[in-house]
Write a protein that holds these residues in place. Structure first.
Motif, PDB file in Angstrom:
ATOM      1  N   THR A   7       0.836  -1.200   0.000  1.00 53.44           N
ATOM      2  CA  THR A   7       0.000   0.000   0.000  1.00 53.44           C
ATOM      3  C   THR A   7       0.866   1.244   0.000  1.00 53.44           C
ATOM      4  O   THR A   7       2.105   1.173  -0.105  1.00 53.44           O
ATOM      5  N   ALA A   8       0.236   2.419   0.101  1.00 52.67           N
ATOM      6  CA  ALA A   8       0.968   3.688   0.114  1.00 52.67           C
ATOM      7  C   ALA A   8       0.042   4.799   0.583  1.00 52.67           C
ATOM      8  O   ALA A   8      -1.176   4.741   0.396  1.00 52.67           O
ATOM      9  N   ALA A   9       0.649   5.843   1.149  1.00 49.69           N
ATOM     10  CA  ALA A   9      -0.131   6.996   1.597  1.00 49.69           C
ATOM     11  C   ALA A   9      -0.835   7.680   0.440  1.00 49.69           C
ATOM     12  O   ALA A   9      -1.882   8.301   0.617  1.00 49.69           O
ATOM     13  N   GLU A  33      -4.662   3.010   3.186  1.00 54.33           N
ATOM     14  CA  GLU A  33      -3.985   2.665   4.433  1.00 54.33           C
ATOM     15  C   GLU A  33      -4.958   2.646   5.609  1.00 54.33           C
ATOM     16  O   GLU A  33      -4.884   1.748   6.469  1.00 54.33           O
ATOM     17  N   ARG A  34      -5.856   3.609   5.673  1.00 56.47           N
ATOM     18  CA  ARG A  34      -6.835   3.627   6.765  1.00 56.47           C
ATOM     19  C   ARG A  34      -7.740   2.404   6.689  1.00 56.47           C
ATOM     20  O   ARG A  34      -8.049   1.779   7.718  1.00 56.47           O
ATOM     21  N   GLY A  42       4.783  -0.607   2.844  1.00 55.87           N
ATOM     22  CA  GLY A  42       4.359   0.763   2.596  1.00 55.87           C
ATOM     23  C   GLY A  42       5.340   1.489   1.699  1.00 55.87           C
ATOM     24  O   GLY A  42       6.345   0.936   1.260  1.00 55.87           O
ATOM     25  N   GLN A  78       5.165  11.879   6.321  1.00 59.92           N
ATOM     26  CA  GLN A  78       4.353  10.939   5.557  1.00 59.92           C
ATOM     27  C   GLN A  78       4.419   9.539   6.158  1.00 59.92           C
ATOM     28  O   GLN A  78       3.395   8.856   6.279  1.00 59.92           O
ATOM     29  N   MET A  79       5.598   9.115   6.555  1.00 65.91           N
ATOM     30  CA  MET A  79       5.722   7.768   7.112  1.00 65.91           C
ATOM     31  C   MET A  79       5.042   7.656   8.475  1.00 65.91           C
ATOM     32  O   MET A  79       4.430   6.637   8.788  1.00 65.91           O
ATOM     33  N   GLN A 109       2.447   9.376   9.390  1.00 64.11           N
ATOM     34  CA  GLN A 109       1.012   9.322   9.105  1.00 64.11           C
ATOM     35  C   GLN A 109       0.603   7.938   8.614  1.00 64.11           C
ATOM     36  O   GLN A 109      -0.468   7.434   8.976  1.00 64.11           O
ATOM     37  N   SER A 110       1.447   7.316   7.807  1.00 66.82           N
ATOM     38  CA  SER A 110       1.151   5.963   7.335  1.00 66.82           C
ATOM     39  C   SER A 110       1.057   4.987   8.502  1.00 66.82           C
ATOM     40  O   SER A 110       0.142   4.152   8.560  1.00 66.82           O
ATOM     41  N   ASP A 130      -2.229   5.614  10.236  1.00 64.68           N
ATOM     42  CA  ASP A 130      -3.377   5.123   9.479  1.00 64.68           C
ATOM     43  C   ASP A 130      -3.435   3.603   9.461  1.00 64.68           C
ATOM     44  O   ASP A 130      -4.521   3.006   9.509  1.00 64.68           O
ATOM     45  N   LEU A 131      -2.283   2.974   9.395  1.00 64.86           N
ATOM     46  CA  LEU A 131      -2.225   1.508   9.401  1.00 64.86           C
ATOM     47  C   LEU A 131      -2.357   0.935  10.810  1.00 64.86           C
ATOM     48  O   LEU A 131      -2.437  -0.288  10.974  1.00 64.86           O
TER      49      LEU A 131
END
Length: 316
Positions: free
Chosen positions: A96-98, A104-105, A124, A137-138, A140-141, A144-145
């Motif tokens: 997956t990816a942001a 991701e959510r 990711g 970004q990471m 946040q990932s 979300d994950l």
């Protein structure tokens, strides 16, 4: 006799492993296999991650578009079935990816709700310029994950790769990520990818490869094998165009000989004919498609020479 992944784990480099596979033989009634290591046709084949020897199931799930759905939608309601279908088939890689919208959510919610978190290999991506932007970004990932540790983090499309790889190495040393890698999905970027592989030690390369985008087999796959880099293949259906052309065409008789009951399985087994490929991640938000894709990871995996004439037949 083909050894089990357990016996191979931690004892072979990727190049040694490929040489071993080249010397293996199977029953004459089946096509030769490329490193098919599972104990039986009902279990998904695995291949070792070169840097550690950890066994990785050969078919995973990409989440671009397919997982960009929110609670309350019909599409979101199907997503738990996608992950369950993958896991039931013996797979575990979820990429997956942001930048994949809400993917991701959705994954984080489904893993927690289904108590599936310990059964997946989560990959990711970071796609930002600058150290602080990459860190944001990471983080946040991870939020979300719903995790504080990822199996694999990749520098997506080589964006600011020197900066981001530096951060990934720090996170790897701190135990936040287990493996690091780079990605691209366009054949025009293969020379740039090759240059990074030659200059930087990484655990994974994610790259495009399919019957109508076969360029990676010429230089990137041999280089990855020599450098001890696991290969994850995206776009195994050529971005969808190849599947559209094949839709409605009857399967050739030889498809059944290699255990394929759909064109998707044929195309996935073509990708897995490359011994350097560790895993292929066709994207889907459909449990039915996930089950069909995962079935290609079982049974015989013909070597590249099996496909020379058959590839021309499929592409004609």
């Amino acid at each position: 006799m083909v050894q089990s992944p357990t016996l191979l784990r931690g004892t072979l480099t990727r190049a040694q492993f490929l040489r071993l596979c080249g010397g293996l033989s199977v029953a004459a009634m089946l096509p030769k296999t490329a490193c098919a290591l599972s104990p039986g046709a009902g279990t998904m084949n695995t291949r070792p991650i070169p840097s550690t020897g950890e066994a990785l199931p050969v078919v995973g799930c990409g989440t671009y578009r397919g997982f960009d759905h929110g609670p309350g939608s019909e599409e979101y309601a199907r997503l738990p079935g996608v992950l369950e279908s993958l896991l039931d088939a013996g797979g575990k890689v979820v990429d997956t990816a942001a930048i994949y919208g809400r993917a991701e959510r959705s994954i984080g919610e489904i893993l927690d709700a289904g108590k599936l978190r310990g059964r997946v290999f989560l990959a990711g991506k970071v796609w930002s310029s600058g150290r602080e932007a990459g860190l944001r970004q990471m983080r946040q990932s991870m939020q979300d994950l719903r995790t504080d540790r990822l199996d694999l983090m990749q520098v997506h499309n080589l964006v600011d790769w020197r900066t981001q790889l530096s951060t990934l190495r720090l996170w790897q040393a701190e135990g936040r990520i287990r493996y690091i890698g780079i990605t691209h999905y366009e054949s025009s970027a293969h020379r740039a990818v090759e240059a990074v592989l030659r200059s930087e030690p990484v655990d994974f390369l994610q790259i495009n490869y399919s019957m109508d985008e076969p360029d990676a087999a010429a230089r990137l796959f041999p280089l990855a094998a020599d450098r001890g880099v696991a290969v994850v293949v995206n776009r195994p259906f050529g971005g969808g165009g190849l599947m559209r052309r094949l839709r409605g065409r009857p399967l050739p008789g030889w498809a059944g000989e290699i255990g394929c009951s759909s064109w998707a399985q044929v195309l996935i087994k073509f990708v897995l004919s490359q011994a350097a490929v560790s895993c292929v991640i066709p994207g889907t938000g459909s449990p039915e498609h996930m089950r069909d894709n995962a079935a290609a990871g079982r049974g015989p995996l013909p070597e590249a020479d099996f496909w020379r004439q058959r590839q021309a037949e499929v592409m004609s």
